[in-house]
Design an enzyme around this catalytic site. Structure first.
Site, PDB file in Angstrom:
ATOM      1  N   ARG A 192     -10.006   0.057  14.883  1.00 36.19           N
ATOM      2  CA  ARG A 192     -10.186   0.854  13.745  1.00 36.19           C
ATOM      3  C   ARG A 192     -11.279   0.353  12.809  1.00 36.19           C
ATOM      4  NH1 ARG A 192      -4.348   1.047  10.682  1.00 36.19           N
ATOM      5  NH2 ARG A 192      -4.534  -1.017  10.230  1.00 36.19           N
ATOM      6  N   LYS A 239       0.992  -1.222  -0.019  1.00 36.22           N
ATOM      7  CA  LYS A 239       0.005   0.219  -0.006  1.00 36.22           C
ATOM      8  C   LYS A 239       0.995   1.154   0.062  1.00 36.22           C
ATOM      9  CE  LYS A 239      -0.698  -0.157   5.240  1.00 36.22           C
ATOM     10  NZ  LYS A 239      -1.536   0.266   5.995  1.00 36.22           N
TER      11      LYS A 239
HETATM   12  N1  PMH Z   1      -1.903  -5.295   7.968  1.00 40.21           N
HETATM   13  C1  PMH Z   1      -2.626  -4.373   8.075  1.00 40.21           C
HETATM   14  C2  PMH Z   1      -4.123  -4.453   8.300  1.00 40.21           C
HETATM   15  C3  PMH Z   1      -1.954  -3.083   8.138  1.00 40.21           C
HETATM   16  O1  PMH Z   1      -2.533  -2.053   8.011  1.00 40.21           O
HETATM   17  C4  PMH Z   1      -0.428  -2.920   7.904  1.00 40.21           C
HETATM   18  C5  PMH Z   1       0.349  -1.901   8.021  1.00 40.21           C
HETATM   19  C6  PMH Z   1       0.269  -4.093   7.884  1.00 40.21           C
HETATM   20  C7  PMH Z   1      -0.683  -5.624   7.525  1.00 40.21           C
HETATM   21  C8  PMH Z   1       1.593  -4.483   7.561  1.00 40.21           C
HETATM   22  O2  PMH Z   1       2.130  -4.064   8.939  1.00 40.21           O
HETATM   23  P1  PMH Z   1       3.857  -3.869   9.134  1.00 40.21           P
HETATM   24  O3  PMH Z   1       4.251  -2.798   8.022  1.00 40.21           O
HETATM   25  O4  PMH Z   1       4.047  -3.388  10.225  1.00 40.21           O
HETATM   26  O5  PMH Z   1       4.465  -5.056   8.855  1.00 40.21           O
HETATM   27  N2  PMH Z   1      -0.375  -0.699   8.397  1.00 40.21           N
HETATM   28  C9  PMH Z   1       0.051   0.440   8.801  1.00 40.21           C
HETATM   29  C10 PMH Z   1      -0.586   1.494   9.200  1.00 40.21           C
HETATM   30  O6  PMH Z   1      -2.263   1.456   8.843  1.00 40.21           O
HETATM   31  N3  PMH Z   1      -0.020   2.384   9.588  1.00 40.21           N
HETATM   32  O7  PMH Z   1       1.150   2.289   9.749  1.00 40.21           O
HETATM   33  C11 PMH Z   1       1.034   0.956   9.162  1.00 40.21           C
END
Ligand code: PMH
Length: 384
Positions: A135, A39
């Site tokens: 969330r 993402k």
């Molecule tokens: N899964 C979800 C739902 C996430 O939002 C994220 C990262 C990951 C996996 C991956 O996490 P990692 O990068 O720690 O491996 N999301 C976010 C976030 O929303 N803000 O910072 C990281």
């Protein structure tokens, strides 16, 4: 190859992505699969290039936050499993279904708004459980019981997976992580009683998957550590696997001058030379995401640290040099020169934020140069 006409660029080392993926793969149980989390333009690195390398290195699917991000990847030719982990508008579900993009579901109301007659193919769904992140996600068995029959009774809806996300898997204290696990198993217990069809489960982010590989379910979602950064200082110290950072930020001196004492630098004239000083100008600024709060941080020239002086402008900033250097001398803002290194973590600490934010904030205006096996393999110039 695409090229660009400025002296600042990001280098993304794709061999580092491969290295990090391989090290995670070795740490996981052999049957645990990996979603590469790409993402936000692969955390600012370049989504298509990172996705390709991640899949070549053994990722089984890609995960993004938005339908737009998934569409970009599908249209670029990625045929692998592709999951949107955030909210998608129900009216856009038919588009997702057509392109076989899996969507996240957690609301009864949402499911009722998706028009099954508009679906050209089955809609793939991952149900999100909120076990404590607060969330998005289903929090109770009652909510689950309102959602599952709608999916069950609609042949165009396919429940592929169930997932949750940990809020504190990177902490020294594990009590909240374990509380989330308990809530997950409580929901799972109920789910298994009411749902007989096969689904997969995924819970772990980088921290959980590296620290607790034996507790992971069918998939992990590997984000920050695929890029070579540890999710926190605690995990960095534990070092469950070795990582190599993929991201560096480079520029060149475009102007070098000697100033007399008591000369001012940049907007507001907030910096004054104390003595005769060599001042260098670097063609990168806050419009590139190199924000004004970075004033005072050091950058590398000739393998040595030099401080940013005066306010950072929109497209340029100045540093105090220890001597004269030729125009065109390489400046490393994030990365290594000789034995010196300015890490993403150092920049994050300086900004009192987390390393995740740093590559994400380096804007679209900065070209990304992709290196593999020491060779430039692609250049992504966003200002065409
Ligand atoms: N899964 C979800 C739902 C996430 O939002 C994220 C990262 C990951 C996996 C991956 O996490 P990692 O990068 O720690 O491996 N999301 C976010 C976030 O929303 N803000 O910072 C990281």
């Amino acid at each position: 190859m695409e090229t660009f006409y400025r002296d600042s660029w990001v280098e993304v080392d794709l061999s580092a992505i491969e290295y990090n993926m391989n090290n995670l793969r070795k740490r996981l149980k052999p049957d645990t699969k990996i979603y590469a989390v790409v993402k936000a333009n692969a955390y600012g690195h370049g989504d298509e290039q990172v996705a390709k390398k991640a899949l070549e290195s053994g990722a089984d699917g890609l995960a993004v936050a938005l339908l737009d991000e998934a569409l970009k990847l599908r249209r670029a030719g990625f045929v692998c499993p592709l999951l949107v982990m955030g909210w998608t508008r129900p009216q856009d579900a038919p588009l997702a279904a057509e392109l076989e993009i899996s969507l996240t579901v957690f609301q009864e109301e949402w499911l009722k708004k998706v028009d099954p007659s508009a679906l050209s193919k089955p809609l793939k769904l991952h149900m999100k459980w909120d076990t404590g992140m607060g969330r998005i996600g289903v929090r109770t068995t009652e909510e689950m019981d309102r959602i599952l029959p709608i999916i069950k009774n609609q042949p165009s809806f396919v429940l592929e997976a169930v997932f949750t996300h940990f809020a504190t898997a990177d902490d020294a204290r594990l009590d909240y992580f374990e509380e989330q696990e308990r809530r997950f198993y409580k929901l799972l217990n109920h789910f298994e009683r009411v749902w007989s069809e096969n689904v997969e489960f995924h819970t772990g982010n980088s921290a959980a998957s590296m620290r607790f590989p034996e507790r992971m379910k069918n998939f992990v979602r590997f984000g920050i550590s695929m890029y070579g950064l540890y999710p926190s200082d605690v995990v960095k110290e534990e070092r469950p696997i070795d990582l190599k950072p993929a991201f560096s930020l480079q520029s060149r001196l475009v102007h070098v001058k000697k100033l007399e004492e008591q000369e001012s630098i940049s907007y507001g004239a907030t910096y004054q030379t104390e003595d005769e000083e060599w001042i260098g100008t670097i063609p990168l600024g806050y419009a590139d995401g190199w924000i004004r709060k970075l004033q005072g941080l050091e950058v590398l020239v000739d393998g040595k640290r030099h401080p940013i002086v005066g306010r950072i402008c929109m497209d340029q900033f100045m540093i105090r040099l220890d001597q004269e250097y030729p125009i065109g001398t390489k400046v490393t803002l994030i990365g290594k020169q000789g034995d010196e290194e300015v890490t993403t973590d150092e920049v994050a600490d300086y900004l009192e934020t987390i390393n995740y934010e740093v590559p994400c904030m380096i804007s679209h205006r900065v070209p990304r140069l992709f290196i593999d096996g020491g060779q430039i393999v692609e250049i992504n110039n966003p200002v065409k």
